[in-house]
Write a protein that holds these residues in place. Structure first.
Motif, PDB file in Angstrom:
ATOM      1  N   GLN A 187       0.839  -1.190   0.000  1.00  0.00           N
ATOM      2  CA  GLN A 187       0.000   0.000   0.000  1.00  0.00           C
ATOM      3  C   GLN A 187       0.875   1.241   0.000  1.00  0.00           C
ATOM      4  O   GLN A 187       1.810   1.353   0.809  1.00  0.00           O
ATOM      5  N   ARG A 188       0.569   2.139  -0.937  1.00  0.00           N
ATOM      6  CA  ARG A 188       1.278   3.421  -0.971  1.00  0.00           C
ATOM      7  C   ARG A 188       0.725   4.281   0.155  1.00  0.00           C
ATOM      8  O   ARG A 188      -0.486   4.394   0.315  1.00  0.00           O
ATOM      9  N   VAL A 189       1.630   4.859   0.950  1.00  0.00           N
ATOM     10  CA  VAL A 189       1.215   5.613   2.138  1.00  0.00           C
ATOM     11  C   VAL A 189       1.925   6.964   2.213  1.00  0.00           C
ATOM     12  O   VAL A 189       3.027   7.125   1.682  1.00  0.00           O
ATOM     13  N   THR A 190       1.284   7.900   2.906  1.00  0.00           N
ATOM     14  CA  THR A 190       1.965   9.153   3.236  1.00  0.00           C
ATOM     15  C   THR A 190       2.669   9.024   4.573  1.00  0.00           C
ATOM     16  O   THR A 190       3.608   9.762   4.861  1.00  0.00           O
ATOM     17  N   ARG A 191       2.198   8.063   5.385  1.00  0.00           N
ATOM     18  CA  ARG A 191       2.863   7.709   6.643  1.00  0.00           C
ATOM     19  C   ARG A 191       2.288   6.386   7.118  1.00  0.00           C
ATOM     20  O   ARG A 191       1.152   6.039   6.801  1.00  0.00           O
ATOM     21  N   ALA A 192       3.085   5.649   7.877  1.00  0.00           N
ATOM     22  CA  ALA A 192       2.633   4.388   8.464  1.00  0.00           C
ATOM     23  C   ALA A 192       3.487   4.084   9.678  1.00  0.00           C
ATOM     24  O   ALA A 192       4.667   4.449   9.735  1.00  0.00           O
ATOM     25  N   ALA A 193       2.863   3.425  10.653  1.00  0.00           N
ATOM     26  CA  ALA A 193       3.580   3.048  11.875  1.00  0.00           C
ATOM     27  C   ALA A 193       3.010   1.751  12.397  1.00  0.00           C
ATOM     28  O   ALA A 193       1.848   1.414  12.147  1.00  0.00           O
ATOM     29  N   LYS A 217       8.300   2.921  11.870  1.00  0.00           N
ATOM     30  CA  LYS A 217       7.474   3.938  11.225  1.00  0.00           C
ATOM     31  C   LYS A 217       8.204   4.518  10.032  1.00  0.00           C
ATOM     32  O   LYS A 217       9.445   4.513   9.983  1.00  0.00           O
ATOM     33  N   ILE A 218       7.412   4.996   9.076  1.00  0.00           N
ATOM     34  CA  ILE A 218       7.950   5.665   7.897  1.00  0.00           C
ATOM     35  C   ILE A 218       7.062   6.848   7.557  1.00  0.00           C
ATOM     36  O   ILE A 218       5.913   6.924   7.994  1.00  0.00           O
ATOM     37  N   ILE A 237      10.054   1.919   3.352  1.00  0.00           N
ATOM     38  CA  ILE A 237       9.237   0.705   3.313  1.00  0.00           C
ATOM     39  C   ILE A 237       9.097   0.195   4.739  1.00  0.00           C
ATOM     40  O   ILE A 237      10.100  -0.020   5.429  1.00  0.00           O
ATOM     41  N   LEU A 238       7.855   0.041   5.179  1.00  0.00           N
ATOM     42  CA  LEU A 238       7.540  -0.555   6.474  1.00  0.00           C
ATOM     43  C   LEU A 238       7.004  -1.951   6.205  1.00  0.00           C
ATOM     44  O   LEU A 238       5.959  -2.103   5.564  1.00  0.00           O
ATOM     45  N   THR A 239       7.731  -2.971   6.645  1.00  0.00           N
ATOM     46  CA  THR A 239       7.346  -4.364   6.417  1.00  0.00           C
ATOM     47  C   THR A 239       6.783  -4.953   7.705  1.00  0.00           C
ATOM     48  O   THR A 239       7.413  -4.861   8.759  1.00  0.00           O
ATOM     49  N   VAL A 240       5.598  -5.566   7.579  1.00  0.00           N
ATOM     50  CA  VAL A 240       4.929  -6.175   8.719  1.00  0.00           C
ATOM     51  C   VAL A 240       4.584  -7.621   8.362  1.00  0.00           C
ATOM     52  O   VAL A 240       3.972  -7.874   7.322  1.00  0.00           O
ATOM     53  N   ILE A 289      -1.355  -1.405  13.547  1.00  0.00           N
ATOM     54  CA  ILE A 289      -0.812  -0.671  12.416  1.00  0.00           C
ATOM     55  C   ILE A 289      -1.677   0.552  12.160  1.00  0.00           C
ATOM     56  O   ILE A 289      -2.902   0.446  12.110  1.00  0.00           O
ATOM     57  N   SER A 290      -1.030   1.687  12.002  1.00  0.00           N
ATOM     58  CA  SER A 290      -1.743   2.882  11.579  1.00  0.00           C
ATOM     59  C   SER A 290      -1.107   3.342  10.278  1.00  0.00           C
ATOM     60  O   SER A 290       0.120   3.282  10.117  1.00  0.00           O
TER      61      SER A 290
END
Length: 149
Positions: A6-12, A22-23, A73-76, A132-133
């Protein structure tokens, strides 16, 4: 391996009250490791994710990769991606790799992402109950299965 990107503007991602990864602008990758997946699958998928041209250029065309925009890249880890829902209403997760091998390949994928030129790589905590947010951008969501690469 299966990935939801998923393309994100931010993620944590957090475990309890601790933010473990977080990114800002970039990609959130939910990664499922299946029985039979290999190091080669992790390498191939990491390369594909890093090179996916799903960010807009100055003309609004999807022609830039996460490395082109200096994104993260945030990998979960997400074993539920390996769920089979073909029979009944309760998913069957027997296709997911065993925990020890899944963790090894998850970490190998993260290492391969970092070697692909992604400057900001973050991750969740394997096997933990994570929250995840994310703020989706677009939204742009891509699903990749290494069986079809």
């Amino acid at each position: 391996m299966k990935a939801v990107i998923q393309r994100v503007t931010r993620a944590a991602v957090s475990v309890g009250s601790e933010t473990v990864g977080k990114i800002e602008s970039g990609l959130l990758v939910l990664l499922g490791v299946a029985e039979g997946d290999t190091d080669a699958d992790a390498e191939k998928l990491a390369s594909k994710v890093a090179k996916l041209r799903i960010f807009s250029d100055e003309n609004g065309k999807l022609s830039k990769s996460v490395t082109d925009i200096d994104g993260g890249i945030l990998t979960v880890s997400n074993f539920t991606l390996c769920g089979n829902c073909s029979r009944g209403n309760r998913p069957d997760f027997t296709a997911a790799a065993k925990a020890e091998e899944a963790k090894r390949l998850y970490l190998h994928f993260i290492d391969a992402v970092e070697r692909s030129g992604v400057k900001n790589s973050a991750s969740g905590r394997f096997g933990a109950d994570m929250k995840i947010s994310a703020e989706l951008d677009g939204p742009v969501t891509i699903v990749i299965d290494t069986d079809t690469l």
